[in-house]
Design an enzyme around this catalytic site. Structure first.
Site, PDB file in Angstrom:
ATOM      1  N   GLU A  95       0.278  -1.288  -0.184  1.00 17.88           N
ATOM      2  CA  GLU A  95       0.118   0.134   0.316  1.00 17.88           C
ATOM      3  C   GLU A  95       0.927   1.145   0.239  1.00 17.88           C
ATOM      4  O   GLU A  95       1.806   1.494   0.965  1.00 17.88           O
ATOM      5  CB  GLU A  95      -0.401   0.169   1.062  1.00 17.88           C
ATOM      6  N   CYS A 108       3.455   8.114   1.013  1.00 19.00           N
ATOM      7  CA  CYS A 108       3.782   7.505   2.169  1.00 19.00           C
ATOM      8  C   CYS A 108       4.419   6.051   1.400  1.00 19.00           C
ATOM      9  O   CYS A 108       3.456   5.791   0.598  1.00 19.00           O
ATOM     10  CB  CYS A 108       3.406   7.579   3.334  1.00 19.00           C
ATOM     11  N   CYS A 115       5.918  -6.931   6.750  1.00 18.95           N
ATOM     12  CA  CYS A 115       7.148  -6.666   7.731  1.00 18.95           C
ATOM     13  C   CYS A 115       7.778  -7.729   8.788  1.00 18.95           C
ATOM     14  O   CYS A 115       6.864  -8.868   9.441  1.00 18.95           O
ATOM     15  CB  CYS A 115       6.932  -5.349   8.659  1.00 18.95           C
ATOM     16  N   CYS A 119       5.762  -5.650  15.722  1.00 16.47           N
ATOM     17  CA  CYS A 119       6.143  -4.771  16.640  1.00 16.47           C
ATOM     18  C   CYS A 119       3.908  -4.802  16.635  1.00 16.47           C
ATOM     19  O   CYS A 119       3.141  -4.560  15.644  1.00 16.47           O
ATOM     20  CB  CYS A 119       5.672  -2.776  15.980  1.00 16.47           C
ATOM     21  N   CYS A 122       1.094  -2.567  15.228  1.00 15.35           N
ATOM     22  CA  CYS A 122       0.721  -2.116  14.323  1.00 15.35           C
ATOM     23  C   CYS A 122       0.559  -3.277  13.518  1.00 15.35           C
ATOM     24  O   CYS A 122       0.712  -4.242  13.332  1.00 15.35           O
ATOM     25  CB  CYS A 122       2.559  -2.413  13.108  1.00 15.35           C
ATOM     26  N   SER A 200      11.912   5.999   7.631  1.00 13.59           N
ATOM     27  CA  SER A 200      11.990   5.571   9.315  1.00 13.59           C
ATOM     28  C   SER A 200      12.559   4.321   9.498  1.00 13.59           C
ATOM     29  O   SER A 200      11.608   3.446   8.519  1.00 13.59           O
ATOM     30  CB  SER A 200      10.238   5.967   9.381  1.00 13.59           C
ATOM     31  N   SER A 222      11.117   4.949  14.663  1.00 14.99           N
ATOM     32  CA  SER A 222      10.493   4.771  15.669  1.00 14.99           C
ATOM     33  C   SER A 222      10.296   3.994  17.006  1.00 14.99           C
ATOM     34  O   SER A 222      10.792   2.900  17.025  1.00 14.99           O
ATOM     35  CB  SER A 222       9.473   3.492  15.150  1.00 14.99           C
ATOM     36  N   HIS A 224       8.594   5.165  20.435  1.00 22.08           N
ATOM     37  CA  HIS A 224       7.298   5.032  20.799  1.00 22.08           C
ATOM     38  C   HIS A 224       7.912   4.152  22.737  1.00 22.08           C
ATOM     39  O   HIS A 224       6.979   3.175  23.073  1.00 22.08           O
ATOM     40  CB  HIS A 224       7.034   2.976  20.267  1.00 22.08           C
ATOM     41  N   ASN A 300      -3.884   4.521  15.769  1.00 22.08           N
ATOM     42  CA  ASN A 300      -5.303   4.067  14.862  1.00 22.08           C
ATOM     43  C   ASN A 300      -4.643   2.877  15.214  1.00 22.08           C
ATOM     44  O   ASN A 300      -4.439   1.734  15.030  1.00 22.08           O
ATOM     45  CB  ASN A 300      -4.051   4.330  13.529  1.00 22.08           C
ATOM     46  N   CYS A 343      -1.667   5.919   9.216  1.00 23.52           N
ATOM     47  CA  CYS A 343      -0.283   5.260  10.652  1.00 23.52           C
ATOM     48  C   CYS A 343      -0.091   4.611  11.274  1.00 23.52           C
ATOM     49  O   CYS A 343      -1.354   4.360  11.962  1.00 23.52           O
ATOM     50  CB  CYS A 343       0.491   6.349  11.274  1.00 23.52           C
TER      51      CYS A 343
END
Length: 368
Positions: A95, A108, A115, A119, A122, A200, A222, A224, A300, A343
């Protein structure tokens, strides 16, 4: 000659394209000509590259190609954010998201199909991991977005910034990502300023150490969490590369170039997990002395997630504490949420071969 053996020109930055042409017995300056056709004029028909000789054009048709994914989804959110799903020849889909603002247009892009870093907050991690994208598969996201947006046509919206914040960990795919960013910043490529191309990372320390030797694009981390104990849980790569090693590498990266604007520290706000004033105090102490700014990201939600976004009051208090401590702090505005383009919501369609779900399941069991 089969298509598998053809050279995808999107895979080559200017140095690589020059070397490839020279190896064919062609003049080095043809690299600039070809790149201008590809990235300035968006011409992908070799016959239309009229300042190349007929012989070279014919040769390119025999040995080169320009490989494009299939556009399988094109959605626009109520706030103008636009998301595409691109399917590559392997069957995996990624995406790409365009975020329009008054003074800029940010794209983006993704660097991997899925991935592997797991995490738990995500959605990309929940989709699993299949493979790294090639340089061309990264570059073509920018090429197609500009074409689909009509950039440069009758003053329509432009792509002014590119961020590698989509699916995947860019620094795990170092050898493909760096040539791709070279093309983005090349005057004969997309011509973006190094301050407008941002990579990032979740903190692949050896790659950050290597990064300063080959580029000086903008770096976002990142983060966090403000301590190793918490970060080990929500950013599992921290178990391999802890905070002190990460901060040292980041400090060296920005110090290597005196003109660098500093690191953007990304911090997703998770209710009851990392959003207390004590966490803000720890974060202020942790980042002291490293140039940069802090970007607070409201969480999100996505299907299956066990996390909740911090309250507006908690985010405001967190921001206020850090601002009072001398930091530049912004709160990222959520964009594209109604089309799952915000995000942490990018998922694509990935043929998982990583078994990362085992690590995610372990986290969810331990915190249920």
């Amino acid at each position: 000659m089969s298509e598998q053996k053809l050279q995808n020109l999107f895979d080559l930055n200017r140095t690589q394209l020059t070397q490839w042409l020279v190896s064919l017995g062609e003049k080095p300056f043809h690299a600039k000509q070809i790149m201008k056709w590809l990235y300035h004029e968006r011409v992908c028909d070799f016959d239309a590259m009229t300042n190349l000789s007929k012989t070279l054009r014919a040769h390119l048709k025999e040995i080169a190609t320009l490989s494009f994914p299939e556009v399988i989804t094109d959605k626009t959110a109520s706030d103008g954010t636009r998301k595409w799903v691109f399917r590559y020849h392997c069957g995996n889909s990624i995406e790409t998201v365009y975020i329009p603002e008054t003074d800029r247009g940010t794209l983006c892009i993704s660097s991997q199909a899925g991935c592997a870093l797991a995490c738990p907050f995500c959605s990309t991690a929940h989709a699993g991991f299949n493979r790294n994208l090639t340089t061309g598969e990264i570059v073509v996201q920018v090429w197609l977005a500009k074409k689909l947006l009509g950039c440069g046509d009758n003053g329509k919206r432009k792509v002014t910034n590119v961020v590698l914040m989509g699916m995947g960990e860019p620094l795990v795919n170092f050898n493909a990502v760096i040539p791709a960013t070279d093309i983005m910043m090349d005057d004969f490529g997309f011509g973006l300023s190094k301050r407008r191309v941002t990579l990032s990372t979740s903190g692949i320390v050896p790659a950050i150490e290597k990064l300063k030797e080959v580029t000086d694009l903008s770096l976002a981390v990142s983060l966090h969490a403000p301590n190793d104990e918490l970060r080990n849980q929500i950013v599992p790569i921290n178990q391999r590369y802890g905070l002190q090693a990460l901060l040292k590498a980041c400090h060296e990266y920005v110090s290597h170039n005196a003109q660098h604007g500093g690191v953007t520290w990304e911090y997703v706000m998770l209710k009851g997990v990392n959003d207390s004033l004590e966490h803000a105090h720890q974060l202020a102490d942790l980042l002291r002395g490293i140039p940069g700014k802090i970007n607070l990201i409201p969480f999100n939600p996505f299907p299956g997630s066990q996390f909740e976004c911090s309250s507006k009051n908690a985010i405001s208090a967190f921001q206020r504490y850090l601002s009072d401590s001398g930091y530049v702090v912004t709160v990222r505005k959520t964009r594209g949420e109604n089309i799952d383009a915000a995000c942490g919501q990018l998922v694509g369609q990935v043929n998982d071969r990583s078994k990362r779900y085992k690590k995610l399941n372990r986290y969810e069991v331990e915190h249920s």
